[in-house]
Design a protein around this motif. Structure first.
Motif, PDB file in Angstrom:
ATOM      1  N   ARG A  12       0.826  -1.196   0.000  1.00 28.13           N
ATOM      2  CA  ARG A  12       0.000   0.000   0.000  1.00 28.13           C
ATOM      3  C   ARG A  12       0.868   1.258   0.000  1.00 28.13           C
ATOM      4  N   ARG A  15       2.408   1.786  -3.483  1.00 28.86           N
ATOM      5  CA  ARG A  15       1.429   2.338  -4.424  1.00 28.86           C
ATOM      6  C   ARG A  15       1.193   3.820  -4.159  1.00 28.86           C
ATOM      7  N   THR A  16       1.144   4.186  -2.881  1.00 32.43           N
ATOM      8  CA  THR A  16       0.943   5.589  -2.516  1.00 32.43           C
ATOM      9  C   THR A  16       2.112   6.447  -2.975  1.00 32.43           C
ATOM     10  N   ALA A 103      -4.544   6.888   4.145  1.00 28.21           N
ATOM     11  CA  ALA A 103      -3.643   6.091   3.325  1.00 28.21           C
ATOM     12  C   ALA A 103      -2.357   6.834   2.971  1.00 28.21           C
ATOM     13  N   VAL A 104      -2.352   8.168   3.163  1.00 27.62           N
ATOM     14  CA  VAL A 104      -1.192   8.977   2.798  1.00 27.62           C
ATOM     15  C   VAL A 104      -0.511   9.482   4.060  1.00 27.62           C
ATOM     16  N   ASP A 108       5.463   8.947   3.098  1.00 29.28           N
ATOM     17  CA  ASP A 108       5.172   8.694   1.678  1.00 29.28           C
ATOM     18  C   ASP A 108       5.488   9.931   0.844  1.00 29.28           C
TER      19      ASP A 108
END
Length: 262
Positions: A12, A15-16, A103-104, A108
Motif C-alpha cells: 500500500r 502504491r501511494t 492512506a497517505v 510517503d
C-alpha cells in the motif's frame, strides 16, 4: 497463501509513493518536456557563468585544465543537497490536503519527492557531464564507483536533513526563513570553487566537518582519477545522514499531526 499485514502495508505504501511521484511529476515539470529542459538549462547556465567569470581572473582551474568540468564536479553534486533538499523540506506543505487521508503519510510524501527529484538530478548530472566531455573533447577516464559513492552520500545526507526540515518547516513556520539565510554560505564553503587541500590551517580542520566537502571531494576523485581525496570520510557523511533521517522520521511520526493542528 494470504499476504501478511506488514506485506499489505508495504504494498500500500509503495502504491501511494508511486501515485504521489506521478502527481509531483505533473505539477513540477508539467505535461510537456519544457519543465525537464529547464531543469537541464539552469545548471548549464550557472556553470557557463562561473566558467567565464573565473577564466577571466585565473589561467586554469584548481584541478585539471577545463573550467566547466571543474565547476561541474562540485556544483552538480551540491545541487542535490540544495535542490532536492528544499523539495523534501516542503513535502508536507505541498501535500497537506492529501495527508488528511489515512492512506497517505508524511513519509510517503517525503520519499515520493526524494525519488523524483533525486532521479531528475542524476539525469541532469549525466547529461551535463557527458555534454562537457563531448563538446570540449576531453580525454577523461571516469572512476564510476567513486562517482556513484559520491551520489549515494549526497542522496542519504540530503534525505536526512530534508526530513528534519520537513517537520521544522511545519512546526516552526519562521524556521524556513532562518534556514534559508543560514544555509546560504554552504555554497561558498562546500568546495565548489576551490580545493579542500588548498585551504590553510586551522580553517581546513574546521571545514572538514562540512559533509558537503566530503561529497564534492569524492565526486572529484571519480572525475579526476589522479586526485586522491584522502580526507573524505564516507562513514561520517552516511552516518550523519542516517542519524538525521532517523530523527526526522521520528519527529514526523510522533509530532507532525500536533504541529499541523496548531
Amino acid at each position: 497463501m494470504q499476504p501478511t499485514a506488514p506485506h499489505l502495508r508495504s504494498m500500500r505504501a509503495l502504491r501511494t509513493i508511486f501515485a504521489l511521484t506521478l502527481r509531483e511529476m505533473s505539477t513540477t515539470y508539467g505535461k510537456s518536456a519544457l519543465g525537464y529542459i529547464w531543469a537541464l538549462l539552469e545548471p548549464v547556465a550557472a556553470l557557463a557563468l562561473m566558467s567565464v567569470v573565473f577564466s577571466l581572473v585565473m589561467r586554469q582551474p584548481a584541478l585539471g585544465t577545463n573550467f566547466p568540468l571543474f565547476f561541474a564536479s562540485g556544483y552538480l553534486v551540491f545541487q542535490i543537497y540544495s535542490g532536492v533538499g528544499n523539495k523534501i523540506a516542503t513535502a508536507v506543505q505541498f501535500n497537506r490536503p492529501l495527508l488528511e487521508f489515512p492512506a497517505v503519510t508524511a513519509v510517503d510524501a517525503i520519499f515520493a519527492r526524494f525519488l523524483l527529484n533525486f532521479l531528475t538530478q542524476l539525469l541532469v548530472i549525466y547529461v551535463v557531464l557527458a555534454g562537457i566531455i563531448i563538446i570540449y573533447d576531453l580525454q577523461v577516464h571516469l572512476n564510476l564507483p567513486n562517482i556513484l559513492i559520491s551520489l549515494a552520500m549526497a542522496g542519504i545526507f540530503t534525505l536526512g536533513v530534508g526530513s528534519i526540515n520537513c517537520y521544522l518547516f511545519v512546526a516552526i513556520p519562521s524556521y524556513s526563513t532562518v534556514w534559508a539565510i543560514a544555509n546560504r554560505p554552504m555554497f561558498i564553503i562546500s568546495g565548489v570553487f576551490f580545493m579542500f587541500d588548498d585551504v590553510p590551517q586551522p580553517f581546513r580542520d574546521i571545514l572538514w566537518y562540512n559533509p558537503l566537502v566530503h561529497v564534492v571531494g569524492q565526486m572529484r576523485s571519480g572525475i579526476y582519477p589522479s586526485y586522491d581525496a584522502e580526507y573524505v570520510s564516507i562513514t561520517y557523511v552516511v552516518g550523519l545522514g542516517l542519524l538525521c533521517l532517523a530523527l526526522g522520521l521520528l519527529l514526523l511520526q510522533r509530532n507532525l499531526r500536533q504541529a499541523m493542528d496548531r
